[in-house]
Design a protein around this motif. Structure first.
Motif, PDB file in Angstrom:
ATOM      1  N   ARG A  34     -10.823   2.150  13.628  1.00 60.77           N
ATOM      2  CA  ARG A  34     -11.570   1.920  12.397  1.00 60.77           C
ATOM      3  C   ARG A  34     -11.568   3.150  11.492  1.00 60.77           C
ATOM      4  O   ARG A  34     -11.473   3.038  10.272  1.00 60.77           O
ATOM      5  N   THR A  35     -11.673   4.336  12.092  1.00 64.37           N
ATOM      6  CA  THR A  35     -11.689   5.561  11.282  1.00 64.37           C
ATOM      7  C   THR A  35     -10.376   5.749  10.525  1.00 64.37           C
ATOM      8  O   THR A  35     -10.367   6.245   9.390  1.00 64.37           O
ATOM      9  N   LEU A  36      -9.286   5.336  11.131  1.00 61.46           N
ATOM     10  CA  LEU A  36      -7.997   5.410  10.447  1.00 61.46           C
ATOM     11  C   LEU A  36      -7.856   4.297   9.413  1.00 61.46           C
ATOM     12  O   LEU A  36      -7.275   4.487   8.346  1.00 61.46           O
ATOM     13  N   ARG A  37      -8.409   3.135   9.739  1.00 64.25           N
ATOM     14  CA  ARG A  37      -8.249   1.957   8.892  1.00 64.25           C
ATOM     15  C   ARG A  37      -8.980   2.079   7.571  1.00 64.25           C
ATOM     16  O   ARG A  37      -8.549   1.521   6.558  1.00 64.25           O
ATOM     17  N   THR A  38     -10.086   2.813   7.534  1.00 66.34           N
ATOM     18  CA  THR A  38     -10.935   2.855   6.341  1.00 66.34           C
ATOM     19  C   THR A  38     -10.705   4.084   5.462  1.00 66.34           C
ATOM     20  O   THR A  38     -11.178   4.115   4.334  1.00 66.34           O
ATOM     21  N   ALA A  39      -9.995   5.080   5.946  1.00 62.38           N
ATOM     22  CA  ALA A  39      -9.737   6.278   5.146  1.00 62.38           C
ATOM     23  C   ALA A  39      -8.772   5.943   4.012  1.00 62.38           C
ATOM     24  O   ALA A  39      -7.773   5.254   4.216  1.00 62.38           O
ATOM     25  N   GLU A  40      -9.075   6.436   2.788  1.00 56.77           N
ATOM     26  CA  GLU A  40      -8.263   6.092   1.612  1.00 56.77           C
ATOM     27  C   GLU A  40      -6.809   6.491   1.796  1.00 56.77           C
ATOM     28  O   GLU A  40      -5.893   5.729   1.470  1.00 56.77           O
ATOM     29  N   ARG A  41      -6.595   7.686   2.322  1.00 58.10           N
ATOM     30  CA  ARG A  41      -5.227   8.166   2.519  1.00 58.10           C
ATOM     31  C   ARG A  41      -4.450   7.252   3.462  1.00 58.10           C
ATOM     32  O   ARG A  41      -3.281   6.937   3.224  1.00 58.10           O
ATOM     33  N   ASN A  42      -5.100   6.779   4.515  1.00 54.76           N
ATOM     34  CA  ASN A  42      -4.442   5.893   5.472  1.00 54.76           C
ATOM     35  C   ASN A  42      -4.247   4.484   4.921  1.00 54.76           C
ATOM     36  O   ASN A  42      -3.324   3.779   5.330  1.00 54.76           O
ATOM     37  N   ILE A  43      -5.129   4.078   4.013  1.00 52.98           N
ATOM     38  CA  ILE A  43      -4.929   2.786   3.345  1.00 52.98           C
ATOM     39  C   ILE A  43      -3.642   2.822   2.529  1.00 52.98           C
ATOM     40  O   ILE A  43      -2.877   1.853   2.498  1.00 52.98           O
ATOM     41  N   ILE A  44      -3.398   3.948   1.872  1.00 52.67           N
ATOM     42  CA  ILE A  44      -2.155   4.128   1.118  1.00 52.67           C
ATOM     43  C   ILE A  44      -0.956   4.072   2.061  1.00 52.67           C
ATOM     44  O   ILE A  44       0.032   3.383   1.792  1.00 52.67           O
ATOM     45  N   ASN A  83      -0.323   0.443   3.199  1.00 54.90           N
ATOM     46  CA  ASN A  83       0.290  -0.398   2.168  1.00 54.90           C
ATOM     47  C   ASN A  83       1.772  -0.088   2.000  1.00 54.90           C
ATOM     48  O   ASN A  83       2.586  -0.999   1.803  1.00 54.90           O
ATOM     49  N   LEU A  84       2.123   1.190   2.054  1.00 51.78           N
ATOM     50  CA  LEU A  84       3.543   1.561   1.982  1.00 51.78           C
ATOM     51  C   LEU A  84       4.299   0.983   3.171  1.00 51.78           C
ATOM     52  O   LEU A  84       5.393   0.414   3.021  1.00 51.78           O
ATOM     53  N   ALA A  85       3.716   1.107   4.364  1.00 52.45           N
ATOM     54  CA  ALA A  85       4.364   0.587   5.570  1.00 52.45           C
ATOM     55  C   ALA A  85       4.514  -0.931   5.512  1.00 52.45           C
ATOM     56  O   ALA A  85       5.559  -1.478   5.886  1.00 52.45           O
ATOM     57  N   VAL A  86       3.483  -1.637   5.029  1.00 52.00           N
ATOM     58  CA  VAL A  86       3.530  -3.100   4.949  1.00 52.00           C
ATOM     59  C   VAL A  86       4.592  -3.562   3.952  1.00 52.00           C
ATOM     60  O   VAL A  86       5.369  -4.482   4.227  1.00 52.00           O
ATOM     61  N   SER A  87       4.632  -2.936   2.776  1.00 51.50           N
ATOM     62  CA  SER A  87       5.616  -3.329   1.761  1.00 51.50           C
ATOM     63  C   SER A  87       7.039  -3.077   2.247  1.00 51.50           C
ATOM     64  O   SER A  87       7.933  -3.917   2.056  1.00 51.50           O
ATOM     65  N   LEU A  88       7.269  -1.931   2.887  1.00 52.25           N
ATOM     66  CA  LEU A  88       8.600  -1.623   3.395  1.00 52.25           C
ATOM     67  C   LEU A  88       8.976  -2.540   4.553  1.00 52.25           C
ATOM     68  O   LEU A  88      10.131  -2.996   4.649  1.00 52.25           O
ATOM     69  N   LEU A  89       8.031  -2.842   5.425  1.00 56.54           N
ATOM     70  CA  LEU A  89       8.280  -3.757   6.535  1.00 56.54           C
ATOM     71  C   LEU A  89       8.687  -5.135   6.020  1.00 56.54           C
ATOM     72  O   LEU A  89       9.691  -5.712   6.478  1.00 56.54           O
ATOM     73  N   ARG A 144      -9.768   6.455  -6.169  1.00 59.62           N
ATOM     74  CA  ARG A 144      -8.667   5.996  -7.024  1.00 59.62           C
ATOM     75  C   ARG A 144      -7.961   4.779  -6.436  1.00 59.62           C
ATOM     76  O   ARG A 144      -6.915   4.361  -6.936  1.00 59.62           O
ATOM     77  N   LEU A 145      -8.513   4.214  -5.377  1.00 56.68           N
ATOM     78  CA  LEU A 145      -7.841   3.123  -4.687  1.00 56.68           C
ATOM     79  C   LEU A 145      -7.558   1.918  -5.591  1.00 56.68           C
ATOM     80  O   LEU A 145      -6.452   1.353  -5.517  1.00 56.68           O
ATOM     81  N   PRO A 146      -8.492   1.469  -6.448  1.00 55.09           N
ATOM     82  CA  PRO A 146      -8.164   0.342  -7.346  1.00 55.09           C
ATOM     83  C   PRO A 146      -6.959   0.628  -8.240  1.00 55.09           C
ATOM     84  O   PRO A 146      -6.120  -0.262  -8.456  1.00 55.09           O
ATOM     85  N   ILE A 147      -6.870   1.871  -8.729  1.00 51.12           N
ATOM     86  CA  ILE A 147      -5.715   2.241  -9.556  1.00 51.12           C
ATOM     87  C   ILE A 147      -4.445   2.220  -8.720  1.00 51.12           C
ATOM     88  O   ILE A 147      -3.396   1.724  -9.157  1.00 51.12           O
ATOM     89  N   TYR A 148      -4.534   2.748  -7.509  1.00 53.64           N
ATOM     90  CA  TYR A 148      -3.376   2.774  -6.625  1.00 53.64           C
ATOM     91  C   TYR A 148      -2.900   1.366  -6.283  1.00 53.64           C
ATOM     92  O   TYR A 148      -1.693   1.092  -6.230  1.00 53.64           O
ATOM     93  N   LEU A 149      -3.844   0.453  -6.034  1.00 54.49           N
ATOM     94  CA  LEU A 149      -3.478  -0.936  -5.737  1.00 54.49           C
ATOM     95  C   LEU A 149      -2.756  -1.578  -6.926  1.00 54.49           C
ATOM     96  O   LEU A 149      -1.808  -2.352  -6.747  1.00 54.49           O
TER      97      LEU A 149
END
Length: 397
Positions: A183-193, A196-202, A260-265
């Motif tokens: 959970r600690t990894l899942r909720t951190a903004e940096r890890n969310i980025i 998302n990169l990993a999911v899009s590339l996958l 900045r997550l909404p902007i990043y999304l």
């Protein structure tokens, strides 16, 4: 003697295909022509750049199939087989060939592959499936490659792409699994980025492996190309986000805690949408290459991907230089101004970040001229292994 071997053409129509026809007198007309007498037909399929010399010839007879109910013609799905002849074109190491099931489109006065797929091919015949009835033929496209990349190199590059992409996909699945597990990894903004990169590339690499060669049905192929276009633009969008977020974290320390997550999304998943919609709206009927479900490289569609990709690579390259300078200065200060130590730390940081920010895609742009073969191999290796590099950076370093 086996009589089926002497047949120059055969047609098979399922009874289920005929049940959907309206009531009335049904007639099936099949006509076979040994030669195509429309001498004005010129067919050119360009896939390897505008300098490629392309020749397309008919290597079978023409079979015309019509199904009528009373006096009206109706299209039905069917299978047909045509005996093929050997090409008169001499083959060399820099020539590639591909066969296609095709039909004569009377509206455009040219051959088309829409609605057809190749079922089976051997040395003397090719079997095809069609979703409609018309006049069919087998085409052979012979392409003289514009670079020093031989046919054997293309086969090796294709094999490398498949093998390394599978490695990359496995590594991305592990990366995403690790982020989702804690959970600690899942909720951190940096890890969310990162996620998302990993999911899009996958998603892009899986669809590329499964669908890029499914060019038999034009609509399906176009949908695959549209999706691949969007996913790879999303990959570059998230690589840009990685660079921007790293810049804010390292260079602009003050205010880096802002959300900045909404902007990043919006950058990662939102910006690619209008690019794909506009390019598809302009060139939908010629969106894909003839033998692959990727963007057409001859009518400008490819720049709807290459343009944004080049911009992202340029921005991230500038950010990489700035970040490298910061790492160098910080390391030198910590180690009492030891320039060697600072330079090593800077180089290490840049090398680690290069595949993450997409800079290795530059090899694809450099794959021209005498050095094309070298840069093609570098591009295939580094781009196909990008998921593996992401796993190494996120999970091991």
């Amino acid at each position: 003697m086996d009589k089926t071997r002497a047949l120059k053409a055969s047609v098979a129509i399922s009874p289920n295909a005929l049940r959907g026809l309206p009531a009335g007198r049904k007639t099936l007309t099949v006509t076979y022509f040994s030669n195509w007498d429309k001498t004005e037909v010129v067919i050119e399929f360009r896939e390897y750049g505008s300098d490629a010399k392309v020749l397309t010839e008919i290597i079978s007879g023409i079979i015309s199939i019509r199904i009528k109910v009373n006096e009206s013609t109706y299209p039905v799905p069917l299978d047909f087989q045509l005996k093929t002849k050997k090409s008169n074109t001499s083959m060399s190491s820099t020539v590639m060939k591909e066969t296609y099931c095709s039909f004569w489109d009377e509206k455009t006065s040219t051959f088309s592959t829409s609605g057809l797929s190749k079922v089976k091919e051997d040395d003397s015949s090719i079997s095809c499936h069609s979703e409609h009835t018309t006049s069919f033929a087998i085409l052979l496209q012979v392409t003289e490659l514009p670079t020093q990349i031989s046919h054997n190199d293309y086969k090796i590059l294709d094999m490398l792409t498949n093998i390394l992409s599978c490695v990359s996909i496995s590594a991305l699945l592990i990366t995403i699994g690790i982020f989702m597990m804690f959970r600690t990894l899942r909720t951190a903004e940096r890890n969310i980025i990162h996620t998302n990169l990993a999911v899009s590339l996958l998603a892009a690499q899986v669809l590329f492996l499964i669908g890029v060669d499914l060019s038999g049905n034009k609509l399906t192929c176009t949908i695959i190309a549209l999706t691949l276009h969007y996913l790879y633009l999303a990959v570059f969008g998230w690589m840009l986000v990685e660079g921007l977020d790293l810049f804010y974290k390292i260079v602009k320390v003050y205010g880096s805690e802002q959300n900045r997550l909404p902007i990043y999304l919006g950058i990662g998943w939102g910006i690619p949408i209008p690019i794909v919609i506009v390019s598809a709206g302009i060139r939908f009927n010629s969106y894909t290459a003839i033998s692959s479900c990727w963007l057409n490289m001859t009518n400008g569609v490819i720049w709807a991907f290459a343009g944004p990709a080049c911009i992202v690579i340029l921005i991230n390259s500038v950010l990489l230089v700035i970040i490298g300078r910061i790492i160098y200065r910080s390391s030198s200060a910590v180690n009492n101004m030891n320039n060697t130590t600072g330079l090593r730390a800077s180089l290490r940081g840049v090398l680690i970040l290069t595949p993450l920010l997409g800079s290795t895609w530059i090899f694809g742009l450099l794959a021209i001229g005498d050095a094309a073969v070298i840069f093609q191999y570098l591009f295939v290796i580094f781009s196909s292994l990008q998921g593996f590099f992401i796993f190494m950076i996120y999970c091991l370093f």
